[in-house]
Write a protein that holds these residues in place. Sequence first.
Motif, PDB file in Angstrom:
ATOM      1  N   ALA A 279       0.847  -1.194   0.000  1.00 43.23           N
ATOM      2  CA  ALA A 279       0.000   0.000   0.000  1.00 43.23           C
ATOM      3  C   ALA A 279       0.885   1.247   0.000  1.00 43.23           C
ATOM      4  CB  ALA A 279      -0.922   0.009   1.211  1.00 43.23           C
ATOM      5  N   ARG A 280       0.581   2.195  -0.882  1.00 39.85           N
ATOM      6  CA  ARG A 280       1.366   3.427  -0.957  1.00 39.85           C
ATOM      7  C   ARG A 280       0.671   4.587  -0.252  1.00 39.85           C
ATOM      8  NH1 ARG A 280       4.063   4.253  -6.756  1.00 39.85           N
ATOM      9  NH2 ARG A 280       5.255   5.682  -5.453  1.00 39.85           N
ATOM     10  N   ARG A 281      -0.532   4.332   0.218  1.00 40.97           N
ATOM     11  CA  ARG A 281      -1.233   5.302   1.058  1.00 40.97           C
ATOM     12  C   ARG A 281      -2.272   4.561   1.881  1.00 40.97           C
ATOM     13  NH1 ARG A 281      -6.324   6.028  -0.794  1.00 40.97           N
ATOM     14  NH2 ARG A 281      -6.769   6.077  -3.033  1.00 40.97           N
ATOM     15  N   ASP A 282      -2.914   5.235   2.790  1.00 38.56           N
ATOM     16  CA  ASP A 282      -3.963   4.608   3.592  1.00 38.56           C
ATOM     17  C   ASP A 282      -5.138   4.232   2.686  1.00 38.56           C
ATOM     18  OD1 ASP A 282      -2.420   5.006   5.806  1.00 38.56           O
ATOM     19  OD2 ASP A 282      -3.468   6.814   6.473  1.00 38.56           O
ATOM     20  N   ILE A 283      -5.584   2.983   2.804  1.00 40.71           N
ATOM     21  CA  ILE A 283      -6.675   2.481   1.964  1.00 40.71           C
ATOM     22  C   ILE A 283      -7.749   1.907   2.877  1.00 40.71           C
ATOM     23  CG2 ILE A 283      -7.332   0.894   0.116  1.00 40.71           C
ATOM     24  CD1 ILE A 283      -4.412   0.876  -0.754  1.00 40.71           C
ATOM     25  N   PRO A 284      -8.923   2.518   2.934  1.00 44.25           N
ATOM     26  CA  PRO A 284      -9.970   1.998   3.826  1.00 44.25           C
ATOM     27  C   PRO A 284     -10.535   0.657   3.365  1.00 44.25           C
ATOM     28  CG  PRO A 284     -10.793   3.838   2.514  1.00 44.25           C
ATOM     29  CD  PRO A 284      -9.325   3.769   2.273  1.00 44.25           C
ATOM     30  N   LYS A 285     -10.752   0.509   2.055  1.00 43.26           N
ATOM     31  CA  LYS A 285     -11.296  -0.734   1.523  1.00 43.26           C
ATOM     32  C   LYS A 285     -10.610  -1.071   0.201  1.00 43.26           C
ATOM     33  CE  LYS A 285     -15.949  -0.460   3.529  1.00 43.26           C
ATOM     34  NZ  LYS A 285     -17.407  -0.408   3.235  1.00 43.26           N
ATOM     35  N   LEU A 312     -11.837  -6.324   2.034  1.00 43.26           N
ATOM     36  CA  LEU A 312     -10.457  -6.252   2.512  1.00 43.26           C
ATOM     37  C   LEU A 312     -10.167  -4.848   3.031  1.00 43.26           C
ATOM     38  CD1 LEU A 312      -8.683  -8.071  -0.453  1.00 43.26           C
ATOM     39  CD2 LEU A 312      -9.428  -9.080   1.706  1.00 43.26           C
ATOM     40  N   GLY A 313      -9.289  -4.763   4.009  1.00 42.51           N
ATOM     41  CA  GLY A 313      -8.882  -3.469   4.538  1.00 42.51           C
ATOM     42  C   GLY A 313      -9.360  -3.268   5.957  1.00 42.51           C
ATOM     43  N   PRO A 314      -8.905  -2.176   6.582  1.00 33.49           N
ATOM     44  CA  PRO A 314      -8.070  -1.113   5.999  1.00 33.49           C
ATOM     45  C   PRO A 314      -6.587  -1.486   5.982  1.00 33.49           C
ATOM     46  CG  PRO A 314      -8.598  -0.600   8.262  1.00 33.49           C
ATOM     47  CD  PRO A 314      -9.326  -1.866   7.963  1.00 33.49           C
ATOM     48  N   PHE A 315      -5.828  -0.752   5.113  1.00 33.66           N
ATOM     49  CA  PHE A 315      -4.389  -0.888   5.030  1.00 33.66           C
ATOM     50  C   PHE A 315      -3.763   0.493   5.195  1.00 33.66           C
ATOM     51  CE2 PHE A 315      -6.237  -4.241   2.350  1.00 33.66           C
ATOM     52  CZ  PHE A 315      -5.755  -5.360   3.002  1.00 33.66           C
ATOM     53  N   THR A 316      -2.601   0.538   5.807  1.00 28.34           N
ATOM     54  CA  THR A 316      -1.944   1.814   6.075  1.00 28.34           C
ATOM     55  C   THR A 316      -0.789   2.038   5.112  1.00 28.34           C
ATOM     56  OG1 THR A 316      -0.499   0.770   7.724  1.00 28.34           O
ATOM     57  CG2 THR A 316      -2.563   1.729   8.505  1.00 28.34           C
ATOM     58  N   VAL A 317      -0.376   3.282   4.965  1.00 28.21           N
ATOM     59  CA  VAL A 317       0.672   3.653   4.028  1.00 28.21           C
ATOM     60  C   VAL A 317       1.954   2.884   4.326  1.00 28.21           C
ATOM     61  CG1 VAL A 317       1.342   5.623   5.465  1.00 28.21           C
ATOM     62  CG2 VAL A 317       1.973   5.576   3.042  1.00 28.21           C
ATOM     63  N   GLY A 318       2.561   2.315   3.277  1.00 27.61           N
ATOM     64  CA  GLY A 318       3.797   1.560   3.405  1.00 27.61           C
ATOM     65  C   GLY A 318       3.620   0.127   3.851  1.00 27.61           C
ATOM     66  N   GLN A 319       2.387  -0.274   4.141  1.00 32.75           N
ATOM     67  CA  GLN A 319       2.151  -1.623   4.647  1.00 32.75           C
ATOM     68  C   GLN A 319       2.216  -2.652   3.527  1.00 32.75           C
ATOM     69  OE1 GLN A 319      -1.660  -2.121   6.520  1.00 32.75           O
ATOM     70  NE2 GLN A 319      -1.252  -4.213   7.214  1.00 32.75           N
ATOM     71  N   ALA A 320       2.943  -3.748   3.774  1.00 31.18           N
ATOM     72  CA  ALA A 320       2.945  -4.889   2.862  1.00 31.18           C
ATOM     73  C   ALA A 320       1.964  -5.928   3.402  1.00 31.18           C
ATOM     74  CB  ALA A 320       4.334  -5.484   2.736  1.00 31.18           C
ATOM     75  N   PHE A 321       1.188  -6.537   2.517  1.00 31.54           N
ATOM     76  CA  PHE A 321       0.208  -7.509   2.974  1.00 31.54           C
ATOM     77  C   PHE A 321       0.074  -8.625   1.946  1.00 31.54           C
ATOM     78  CE2 PHE A 321      -1.823  -4.008   0.812  1.00 31.54           C
ATOM     79  CZ  PHE A 321      -2.718  -4.583  -0.067  1.00 31.54           C
ATOM     80  N   GLN A 322      -0.339  -9.779   2.415  1.00 30.74           N
ATOM     81  CA  GLN A 322      -0.478 -10.966   1.565  1.00 30.74           C
ATOM     82  C   GLN A 322      -1.950 -11.282   1.374  1.00 30.74           C
ATOM     83  OE1 GLN A 322       2.405 -13.140   0.792  1.00 30.74           O
ATOM     84  NE2 GLN A 322       1.532 -15.152   0.455  1.00 30.74           N
ATOM     85  N   LEU A 323      -2.333 -11.567   0.117  1.00 36.24           N
ATOM     86  CA  LEU A 323      -3.684 -11.974  -0.210  1.00 36.24           C
ATOM     87  C   LEU A 323      -3.668 -13.420  -0.699  1.00 36.24           C
ATOM     88  CD1 LEU A 323      -4.921  -8.837  -2.199  1.00 36.24           C
ATOM     89  CD2 LEU A 323      -5.267  -9.349   0.217  1.00 36.24           C
ATOM     90  N   LEU A 342      -6.338  -5.534  -8.507  1.00 35.10           N
ATOM     91  CA  LEU A 342      -6.613  -4.793  -7.284  1.00 35.10           C
ATOM     92  C   LEU A 342      -7.441  -3.579  -7.668  1.00 35.10           C
ATOM     93  CD1 LEU A 342      -3.219  -4.732  -5.309  1.00 35.10           C
ATOM     94  CD2 LEU A 342      -5.282  -6.028  -4.741  1.00 35.10           C
ATOM     95  N   GLN A 343      -8.533  -3.349  -6.958  1.00 33.27           N
ATOM     96  CA  GLN A 343      -9.402  -2.216  -7.251  1.00 33.27           C
ATOM     97  C   GLN A 343      -9.762  -1.497  -5.959  1.00 33.27           C
ATOM     98  OE1 GLN A 343     -12.116  -5.044  -9.273  1.00 33.27           O
ATOM     99  NE2 GLN A 343     -12.230  -3.527 -10.903  1.00 33.27           N
ATOM    100  N   ASP A 344     -10.089  -0.212  -6.096  1.00 28.55           N
ATOM    101  CA  ASP A 344     -10.530   0.504  -4.912  1.00 28.55           C
ATOM    102  C   ASP A 344     -11.990   0.158  -4.616  1.00 28.55           C
ATOM    103  OD1 ASP A 344     -12.181   2.018  -6.561  1.00 28.55           O
ATOM    104  OD2 ASP A 344     -10.884   3.779  -6.558  1.00 28.55           O
ATOM    105  N   GLU A 345     -12.544   0.759  -3.577  1.00 23.27           N
ATOM    106  CA  GLU A 345     -13.891   0.388  -3.152  1.00 23.27           C
ATOM    107  C   GLU A 345     -14.964   0.738  -4.179  1.00 23.27           C
ATOM    108  OE1 GLU A 345     -15.327   2.792   0.178  1.00 23.27           O
ATOM    109  OE2 GLU A 345     -13.551   4.050  -0.090  1.00 23.27           O
TER     110      GLU A 345
END
Length: 393
Positions: A279-285, A312-323, A342-345
Amino acid sequence: MISIQNVSKVYQGSPWAAWKRTAVPPAAKWALRNINLDVHTGECFGLVGPNGSGKSTLLEILSGILEPTEGRVLTKGRIAALLELGAGFNPEFTGRENVRLNAELFGLTPSEITATLPQIEAFAGIGDFFDRPVREYSTGMYVRLAFAAAIHQSPDILIVDEALAVGDVRFANQCIRRLEEMRQAGTTILFVSHDLGLVKRLCHRAALLWGGELALVGEAKHVADEYVRRAQPEALDVPSAHLSQALPPRAPAWFASLHLNRPTLEHGETLEIFARCVARRDIPKLQFGLLLRNRQGIEIAGTNTTVERQPLGPFTVGQAFQLRAGFPCPFTRGDYTITLALQDEHGAPLDWRDDCLSFSVIDPRDHAGHTVLDVTFESKTADSPEPETPHAS
């Protein structure tokens, strides 16, 4: 069979400028610019692109309805075209009379027309309406009559523009089977459709028109995938393969790596897809979607976390996550590809990877289609008692 050489078409801004042709006025609209394309004998060639990209204009030039402003078109043999709905039909004539007139204009002899009329009537399947004025026809009847008339004139080149988008499913499947037969018999087919799965199924190669220009020519599957990529809102210019070599896109989230639990599996075994994302910024969903295609590039299944009600979410800026996405493999023996997104809400794509993963299904059984049915077959002798039918609860 078809050679399009430097073809351009401009619609002038005023009638005076149109006949003068000494200069192109500022208000002129170029529908086509410098189109160069060759279609080989016996090839089924697809033409795709958004509305207003110039597809219909190009087909009308190929059919001799329009003259190109620049360039030329060379063709060999008889051309039958299914363009504008009902074009060439006299609304006061019956279907039979229109078919006869159309065939005469096409150059068929009276004996040839008489021999093909019963076949056309049977294929159209409009019953008594074949001898009724076509002004009484529904839209589907127009298509049935026009398609039946065109394919029974033994054309060397058949041009089809979205004719299968109108009408019922049964007739569309009948037309598809006939197109495949004509292709196998050596007829050159130029096929225009927004149904990309059908383009992949029928066509050897395809061309993408974009803004009146030729954007891509190649294998039908690759052209259709490029059309999908361009048509996505806010599409990103990101390589769809070799993820380790791809630079991170300018999106709020992106795929860093992708892999499967196994490249080959048997029917019923679990297929697992793993995606490492950043994630390159905060993503709520966030939405994670997948689309599966067969070896011919036809879409056979697809879903995403929103459809499955697994947000899915939320994710914070700089966070790496596995799907992870996993499911028991329901497919028959064959090779398949996976497209991931990957798509936004709101559904806007953040990272889109066409056919980025592939797998093979092995199975000693020979099933038809792509999905194995869980079928139970039973037999009984004629004098056996009828089995009780359970009542619906």
